[in-house]
Design an enzyme around this catalytic site. Structure first.
Site, mmCIF file in Angstrom:
data_model
loop_
_atom_site.group_PDB
_atom_site.id
_atom_site.type_symbol
_atom_site.label_atom_id
_atom_site.label_comp_id
_atom_site.label_asym_id
_atom_site.label_seq_id
_atom_site.Cartn_x
_atom_site.Cartn_y
_atom_site.Cartn_z
ATOM 1 N N PHE A 43 37.172 35.899 49.121
ATOM 2 C CA PHE A 43 37.177 36.997 47.907
ATOM 3 C C PHE A 43 38.605 38.423 48.573
ATOM 4 O O PHE A 43 38.506 38.591 50.031
ATOM 5 C CB PHE A 43 35.793 37.925 48.467
ATOM 6 C CG PHE A 43 34.527 36.855 47.247
ATOM 7 C CD1 PHE A 43 34.781 37.171 46.582
ATOM 8 C CD2 PHE A 43 33.748 36.396 48.252
ATOM 9 C CE1 PHE A 43 33.789 36.311 45.437
ATOM 10 C CE2 PHE A 43 32.982 35.322 47.424
ATOM 11 C CZ PHE A 43 32.684 35.176 46.647
ATOM 12 N N ASP A 44 38.872 38.706 48.225
ATOM 13 C CA ASP A 44 39.838 40.423 47.974
ATOM 14 C C ASP A 44 38.452 41.283 47.698
ATOM 15 O O ASP A 44 37.295 40.937 47.208
ATOM 16 C CB ASP A 44 40.576 40.563 46.841
ATOM 17 C CG ASP A 44 40.692 42.119 47.134
ATOM 18 O OD1 ASP A 44 41.184 42.701 48.153
ATOM 19 O OD2 ASP A 44 41.035 42.945 46.177
#
Length: 628
Positions: free
Chosen positions: A331-332
């Site tokens: 994930f960002d």
């Protein structure tokens, strides 16, 4: 059914919602029934005029033989082995040894199996047809910057352009992505976001093409139309997925050919050993590969349609297959796990001032500010239902904050440089950003803002963990902020302070360790990593380049849609693998039983059709139910 025949079938459009009976091609049904009647007649002794060569059998074979022979000839012309070709050999061989009833029964079974296969594929394509036919063909628009005095113009949907103001009546279908400029209502957005409950919409709210306006008339300024809209991208993605051939489909086609070769080889060995033509024919007849040749594309198409109903779209079957095998979700942080916009998380005030009183003064002073922190204060005050008054003498001081006159009071909102008597540290501040507020030169309180988690992000990450997936965060944000978010979500692996090329290096390092990655992001700086991961997943609220670089788009930017998409991808893979193993097992056992004389050609044909029917119906379980 051959690949070319499947393509031809896809060119025929059947109205969505058509009954099962009306979907069946009348010519195919009549041909199948006629051959079945001929088989029954021959079996009952209608062998006129010559028992050795009954006319009824010849007529039935000519009628039923033609479509099978046509497909077999095309396969020979393209040097392609298919089930039609092996069945044709069995039909001719049975007739040659005088087994006319057997030859007719095999023909009827093959024709019936193709009808069933066409019906199953039609149901899979229904998801696309249903999508394509949902939007209105014509809409009513204002074309003078939305001035309502201008008469309404009815135009084809294809002629609507960005900036047009579209009028949507109660019960009407919203045809564009845009912003409500007049009116308020509720909208059913389930086709786009997967959210089952209607949502309230009013002036300033974003709406999606494919939603249904429910109670009030609204006017929507078009921002994305046609193929650029959320609905248009879903349709384009499903079309692309329908025409693409994922690796598992190529494997299915090769496996189907291998099974046919194996059946022919087994038949040759059977004849050499037993000299029994009946057993030899049974070996050819019992082997069926249509369950995987047709069941695999049906499972892929149905899975993509089901995912589209949940609020995401997959750009091709290859990406669906890749998602089913990932072991790590990367994930960002900002805009992906969090909202990407600062929100008020706490308000601290001095004695004599209330929380609401401080918010009203600060929001009024910040009302002309374009800074994200100022907008966060204003948005929070409005969300609390507070009345924000006007301000005078507004001044923006770069690097410090804003000052303004509010209700005759001098209000300053900013950092310590602007409000020097504010405390240097705030208990429990953590990673939040402090906006100090001064009134008439005296410190009045502090508003703490932070980039908050998306609703349901914690539950979604927990569900990914429950399904055996690793999770990690790679972000350009500060280490302390990233770790605080990760701790709240239960994510242990955090890489913070990374530039785009460093994110790319982190993806490469994980891949070098043998991990299969899905990268979820929303920004320009995520685009390289999205393209490098096995599967790139973009948030619908993200940048254009992120969406273009990705393989899957979560239209409503809901992390739960990711969980549902992973679930459907894995389910599709399990179904395809079950069909593969089941087909091989049934064919091998059937060929052995046929070779030793335990299966007659008629019983072999029944097993052939029954097994492939079961595997096609297994794939059809993925087809989403029709929405009312």
């Amino acid at each position: 059914m051959t690949a070319e025949t499947r393509d031809d079938a896809e060119a025929v459009t059947v109205p969505s919602g058509t009954s099962l009976w009306r979907r069946i091609d009348r010519g195919d049904l009549t041909r199948t029934l006629f051959v079945a009647v001929c088989a029954a007649g021959v079996a009952l002794g209608l062998t006129w005029p010559w028992p050795v060569v009954p006319v009824l059998a010849l007529v039935g074979l000519v009628v039923g033989y033609w479509p099978i022979a046509t497909e077999a000839f095309e396969d020979i012309r393209h040097r392609r082995m298919s089930m039609e070709l092996s069945m044709l050999i069995a039909i001719v061989a049975a007739a040659a040894i005088g087994e006319w009833a057997t030859s007719l029964v095999i023909t009827a079974f093959v024709l019936a199996a193709e009808i069933l296969e066409d019906l199953s594929m039609d149901r899979g394509r229904d998801a696309l047809t249903d999508l394509m036919s949902f939007l209105p063909e014509a809409v009513r628009v204002h074309r003078n910057n939305g001035v309502t005095e201008v008469p309404l113009t009815e135009v084809p949907l294809t002629e609507v352009v960005e900036g047009d103001v579209v009028v949507v009546v109660p019960g009407g279908r919203i045809p564009v992505d845009g912003t409500v400029v007049v009116g308020e209502s509720t909208a059913d957005q389930s086709r786009i976001t997967g959210e089952p409950l209607p949502v309230d919409i009013a002036v300033g709210n974003e709406v999606f093409a494919g939603s249904v306006n429910q109670v009030g008339a609204v006017e929507v300024r078009a921002e994305r139309v046609g193929t650029d809209s959320s609905y248009g991208r879903i349709i384009a993605a499903v079309k692309e997925a329908q025409s693409s051939e994922p690796p598992v489909q190529r494997l299915a086609d090769r496996l189907a050919a291998w099974l046919v070769y194996l059946a022919l080889f087994g038949a040759a060995i059977t004849f050499l050993v037993t000299r029994d033509l009946t057993s030899t024919i049974s070996v050819v007849v019992v082997a069926g590969a249509c369950g995987i040749a047709a069941g695999t594309p049906l499972a892929v198409l149905a899975a993509i349609a089901r995912i589209a109903r949940s609020g995401a779209f997959v750009k091709s079957g290859a990406h669906l297959e890749a998602l089913s095998t990932v072991d790590t979700v990367v994930f960002d942080k900002t805009g992906t796990l969090t909202t990407g916009a600062p929100d008020v998380v706490d308000v601290r005030v001095v004695e004599g001032i209330t929380d609401d009183g401080l918010l009203v003064l600060a929001a009024a002073a910040e009302s002309y500010s374009e800074h994200p922190l100022g907008q966060g204060v204003v948005d929070h005050a409005r969300a609390q239902g507070l009345s924000i008054g006007p301000c005078d003498d507004f001044s923006y001081l770069p690097g410090r904050g804003v000052t303004a006159k509010v209700a005759g009071k001098a209000v300053a909102a900013g950092n310590l440089a602007l409000v020097p008597d504010a405390p240097e540290t705030i208990d429990g501040q953590g990673t939040a950003t402090a906006v100090h507020v001064g009134v008439d030169g005296e410190y009045a309180g502090t508003i703490l803002l932070a980039d908050t988690l998306r609703e349901g992000a914690g539950a979604a990450v927990a569900e990914l963990h429950r399904r055996g997936l690793r999770t990690m965060i790679i972000t350009g944000d500060q280490e302390a902020t990233a770790r605080a978010i990760a701790a709240e979500l239960g994510i242990d692996d955090v890489r913070a302070g990374l530039l785009p090329d460093e994110k790319l290096a982190a993806i490469d390092a994980e891949r070098a360790l043998g991990h299969r990655l899905a990268m979820v992001g929303d920004g320009v700086n995520d685009a390289p990593a999205l393209a490098r991961a096995q599967v790139g997943i973009a948030m619908g609220s993200g940048t254009d380049i992120a969406r273009e670089s990705s393989d899957i788009v979560l239209i409503s930017s809901d992390i739960h849609d990711l969980v549902r998409t992973v679930h459907v991808a894995r389910r599709a893979r399990r179904i395809v693998m079950f069909n593969f193993v089941g087909t091989i097992a049934v064919d091998l056992v059937g060929m052995v039983l046929a070779a030793v004389g335990l299966l007659s050609p008629v019983l072999a044909a029944f097993i052939h059709v029954g097994s492939e029917t079961a595997f096609i119906l297994n794939s059809a379980r993925l087809i989403p139910g029709r929405r009312r």
